[in-house]
Design an enzyme around this catalytic site. Structure first.
Site, short mmCIF file in Angstrom:
data_model
loop_
_atom_site.label_atom_id
_atom_site.label_comp_id
_atom_site.label_asym_id
_atom_site.label_seq_id
_atom_site.Cartn_x
_atom_site.Cartn_y
_atom_site.Cartn_z
N HIS A 423 12.00 -28.29 -11.79
CA HIS A 423 13.13 -28.45 -10.88
C HIS A 423 14.44 -28.57 -11.64
CE1 HIS A 423 15.94 -30.85 -8.38
NE2 HIS A 423 15.47 -30.10 -7.40
N ARG A 529 18.15 -20.21 -1.37
CA ARG A 529 17.12 -21.21 -1.04
C ARG A 529 17.74 -22.21 -0.06
NH1 ARG A 529 16.25 -21.25 -7.41
NH2 ARG A 529 18.49 -21.36 -7.11
N ARG A 585 16.16 -16.96 2.09
CA ARG A 585 14.78 -17.38 2.21
C ARG A 585 14.69 -18.51 3.23
NH1 ARG A 585 11.80 -19.91 -2.93
NH2 ARG A 585 12.94 -21.77 -2.29
N GLU A 712 4.48 -14.45 -3.47
CA GLU A 712 4.28 -15.53 -4.44
C GLU A 712 2.81 -15.87 -4.67
OE1 GLU A 712 7.43 -18.76 -3.55
OE2 GLU A 712 7.07 -17.66 -1.67
N THR A 734 8.24 -14.82 -8.98
CA THR A 734 7.33 -14.90 -10.13
C THR A 734 7.13 -16.31 -10.64
OG1 THR A 734 9.22 -14.31 -11.55
CG2 THR A 734 7.72 -12.54 -10.88
N ASN A 735 7.95 -17.28 -10.25
CA ASN A 735 7.68 -18.66 -10.66
C ASN A 735 6.36 -19.15 -10.06
OD1 ASN A 735 10.18 -18.53 -11.86
ND2 ASN A 735 11.21 -19.81 -10.36
N CYS A 798 12.64 -12.04 -7.88
CA CYS A 798 13.69 -13.06 -7.69
C CYS A 798 13.33 -14.39 -8.33
CB CYS A 798 14.00 -13.26 -6.21
SG CYS A 798 12.61 -13.86 -5.23
#
Length: 847
Positions: A423, A529, A585, A712, A734-735, A798
């Site tokens: 984070h 976000r 999103r 995801e 991709t996280n 993203c």
């Protein structure tokens, strides 16, 4: 055994077949200097194949190299010549060939004291590094030191010091070849990016002695500042100096006129003018800013070496742009010469490389830049410091969404835990804050408000400096360099944009983020976000009311309070982006993140909502999950609590109408998070379509929008064909995709990732550099299946990999439409995208 002749030992002449791949960078550079007719002493290049043979113990036949001992003073130097200068190599050996007879000749020319020193130092160095004798036995100084060194050598080896120059040279070559093959040398060059079996060439050069009658000495000169890249003559010249030997009258001089003391420009203007001429010629012919190593012998210059000027990131950009503007290199080559990651250093303050630094801790360099501030341990303390206009650094064990306001109030962030996609790392990169996560060896005591780093204990209010580019925590205040967003930076990126390549958008959650995205010329917003908007102090109470509501009607009433705020958020983003695409999103995180978990926080929540503490505690416990990242979040929340997505869709559409009336037409892109099944998309799409119809009727206005999916989960990649049937675009997050593919927590992986990479389990941290073999295969599979079903679908990435140069190259080769990254990584991505396009064109041309 017959002596083995060295294959292709080559005298460096203008027409000699010297190749960098075979003889190394130094040999090739010397040949270019010779071709420029610069006064380079006679030199020979020994190819890597011969060096490898020498290292295995095969006999050495010096051949033409022996001729060097009959010229001049009869001494030679041996220097390493790896393929890349940054790979280093064994240390240079000077004065090879000195013996009793040479010593006597030198004594007559440069004085006995100088000759004694040269001979003694070579004997000492030879004994220690070549014969591997005890260094303590050869530490003699004084008038009898030479005789004592020769005596010690004889006593230890039962042989006289070798008088044959060829024997000395053969042993020096063998020692340097073996040193290059040693395990320590292998590890050192691997750390600098060299393959373990990297070849080494050697250069043997006739010595020019900076000792003796007339103007003698040695020095170096360069014509660009290593820190700024600005045109500036810097360097050194020391009269009566050779290697580590100072003769009578030794004196350090400035190169250019200086009121502080004598200069070479004053004492020898013709010599100085020649050096300037050599520098101009080297820049034009070698197409680079070079540092020239030179020796002056009785007023005559000998150029013994030239190396690329060491430079900071900002200097590298300025030098590349200047070379292109002067017509020395093409603009496309200037684009290729700058490492994309280097641009990150120009966007932020940086620790001055000339300043001393006291490192008290190290961690993962999660977000570049540098900042100095006073330690605070809570977001409230950070906000209080900002209100006093006092720079502070937020220090936390790890950050959570509620810390975002404290991060906004800080100039830097330091956490004890976390990795490159934790984070703190993600949010700090988005804000452009220097950030270090996973700091090893630190211990935070939030109650006592102390930070322990080794033997150092720091308290709240103590000053530290974060170097987010290196991952180092520094004691106290350290001099900083200001950002370098100047004309050179702009020009380089303009050339990069002209080269084309994959599109680059920005991740932007706030108007400030959007303004940064426009400033760095992002082609739109690839990820907004929305959950970060809900932590605002005005919205959090309404969000908590919604969470505690028992019926859909009560939830809608609470969300109606947030609706105008969300509409205002989206309107601001649309207006700032002025018609560029904006991908929003929908709400993603689990609801428990909006609730307190400590007893004091629970009591305050109960008071604010006028509920019994027991009811609040039960509701919080009911929402808690064993693994919230795999639980009730993303589309799962949107389907089970659809009122949230209904409110967000209405806010988006109403903002679309409002912003379109004021300026450029807006076509919002709505992205559904954490999808794993086609039916999830169908359910959300049906409700969003219904909201769109209702808004069109209510506002008597028409608009269009694009609906897409954030991919995801591995299943979404595999079922991308089905999902694409209902989607205008797919954007790979991709996280989370890396997290789920590996089964790793991106917040906790930093605890062992260094060990894994160090032991070769993973080549790179997969959260930092896209795993092309595993996660990359899922991306390629998903893109292929989506395009088979929907040929015109837009494909993008993203996650944080969108700002990683290697990952951008992968996306470019895969034919993706764009990448999206933090605003302050957009320049890095633009340059990386251009380089990928230029490399692809070069491959096509070569093919």
């Amino acid at each position: 055994m017959e002596p083995r002749s060295l294959p292709d030992v080559t005298e460096i002449t203008p027409s000699a077949g010297v190749e960098r791949a075979c003889h190394g960078w130094r040999a090739k550079c010397l040949q270019r200097l010779v071709r420029m007719r610069l006064p380079v002493p006679r030199s020979f290049a020994i190819p890597s194949e011969s060096v490898q043979s020498i290292a295995t113990g095969k006999p050495v036949d010096l051949g033409a190299l022996s001729d060097l001992f009959s010229d001049g003073d009869g001494l030679v130097s041996v220097r390493p010549s790896a393929m890349m200068p940054e790979w280093g190599g064994p240390g240079t050996i000077l004065n090879v060939g000195i013996n009793d007879a040479t010593h006597d000749r030198l004594a007559a020319r440069i004085g006995k004291a100088n000759a004694d020193t040269l001979y003694r130092r070579f004997v000492q160095g030879y004994a220690i590094h070549i014969a591997r004798l005890d260094p303590d036995m050869f530490a003699q100084e004084g008038d009898d030191a030479l005789a004592e060194a020769l005596r010690c050598y004889r006593n230890e080896t039962d042989e006289d010091f070798p008088q044959d120059p060829a024997t000395q040279l053969a042993e020096v070559l063998r020692s340097m070849a073996r040193a290059w093959e040693g395990p320590t040398a292998r590890l050192l060059r691997q750390a600098k990016g060299a393959p373990p079996d990297a070849p080494l060439g050697l250069v043997v050069q006739q010595m020019a002695l900076g000792l003796g009658p007339g103007l003698c000495g040695s020095g170096s000169i360069q014509f660009a500042d290593s820190v700024t890249g600005a045109p500036r003559i810097t360097g050194r010249f020391r009269r009566q100096h050779h290697g580590g030997t100072d003769g009578p009258g030794a004196q350090t001089q400035f190169l250019t006129r200086d009121e502080r003391g004598p200069s070479l420009e004053d004492t020898a203007p013709e010599v100085f003018a020649d050096l300037i001429r050599f520098g101009v010629a080297a820049r034009e012919r070698l197409r680079e800013e070079m540092q020239i190593e030179f020796v002056i012998v009785d007023g005559q210059i000998a150029v013994i070496d030239a190396t690329r000027v060491q430079r900071t990131s900002r200097a590298g950009v300025r030098i590349a742009v200047a070379l292109a503007r002067d017509g020395i290199i093409p603009e496309s080559e200037a684009v290729m010469r700058v490492e994309p990651r280097a641009l990150a250093d120009l966007l932020h303050q940086q620790v001055d490389p000339r300043a001393p630094r006291e490192v008290i801790a190290r961690g993962i360099n999660a977000s570049p830049g540098a900042a100095t501030g006073r330690i605070v341990f809570t977001s409230a303390a950070a906000q209080a410091a900002a209100a006093r206009d006092e720079a502070c650094i937020l220090v936390r064990r790890e950050t959570a969404p509620e810390d975002v306001r404290g991060m906004h109030a800080s100039v830097g962030v330091l956490t004890e835990r976390g990795g490159t996609t934790s984070h703190a790392a993600v949010i700090a990169r988005g804000m452009g804050l220097p950030c270090i996560v996973g700091a090893t060896g630190i211990s935070i005591d939030a109650r006592q408000r102390t930070l322990r780093a080794g033997a150092v204990t720091l308290r709240e209010g103590d000053e530290i400096t974060l170097d987010g580019s290196s991952g180092e925590v520094l004691a106290g205040r350290v001099p900083l360099l200001e950002p370098a967003l100047d004309d050179n930076f702009t020009q380089l990126l303009d050339w990069a944009d002209a080269a084309g390549g994959i599109g680059v958008r920005a991740n932007a959650d706030t108007p400030e983020d959007a303004l940064a995205a426009r400033r760095f010329k992002a082609q739109g917003i690839g990820l907004c976000r929305t959950e970060h908007m809900f932590f605002d102090a005005e919205r959090l109470p309404a969000m908590r009311e919604m969470i505690f509501a028992d019926t859909p009607q009560d939830r809608r009433l609470a969300l109606d309070r947030i609706l105008p705020m969300q509409r205002q958020d989206f309107t601001a983003l649309f207006e700032i982006m002025a018609g560029l695409p904006v991908t929003i999103r929908l709400f993603d995180p689990p609801l428990h993140e909006f609730l307190p978990h400590d007893r004091e926080g629970l009591r305050e929540l109960a008071d604010s909502m006028d509920l019994p503490l027991s009811d609040v505690t039960r509701r919080v416990e009911a929402l808690s999950e064993f693994n919230p990242m795999l639980g009730m979040r993303g589309v799962r929340l949107g389907i089970t609590v659809p009122e949230i997505y209904d409110m967000q869709a209405r806010a988006i559409f109403e903002a679309t109408i409002e912003a379109s009336r004021k300026g450029d037409p807006v076509v919002p892109e709505i992205m559904i998070p954490l999808v794993s099944a086609m039916r999830e998309v169908e359910l959300v799409k049906n409700r969003i379509d219904a909201v769109a119809a209702a808004v069109r009727n209510d506002r008597h206005a028409d608009f269009t929008y694009r609906l897409g999916v954030m991919v995801e989960t591995p299943r979404a990649c595999l079922r991308a064909g089905d999902i694409a049937a209902h989607s205008a675009f797919l954007s790979f997050g991709t996280n989370d995709l890396t997290q789920m593919t590996y089964g790793l927590s991106r917040d906790d992986a930093g605890r062992f990732m260094g060990t894994y990479v160090g032991q070769g389990v993973y080549e790179e941290d997969p959260f930092h550099c896209l795993d092309q073999e595993g996660v990359g295969e899922l991306l390629l599979t998903g893109a292929q299946r989506a395009r088979q079903r929907h040929p015109g679908i837009t494909i993008s990435v993203c996650g944080e990999h969108g700002g990683n140069p290697e990952s951008i190259a992968f996306c470019h080769d895969a034919g993706f439409d764009y990448v999206s990254c933090s605003p302050f990584r957009v320049p890095v991505a633009r340059l990386a995208a251009a380089q990928s396009a230029l490399r692809a064109r070069s491959r096509d041309t070569d093919g």
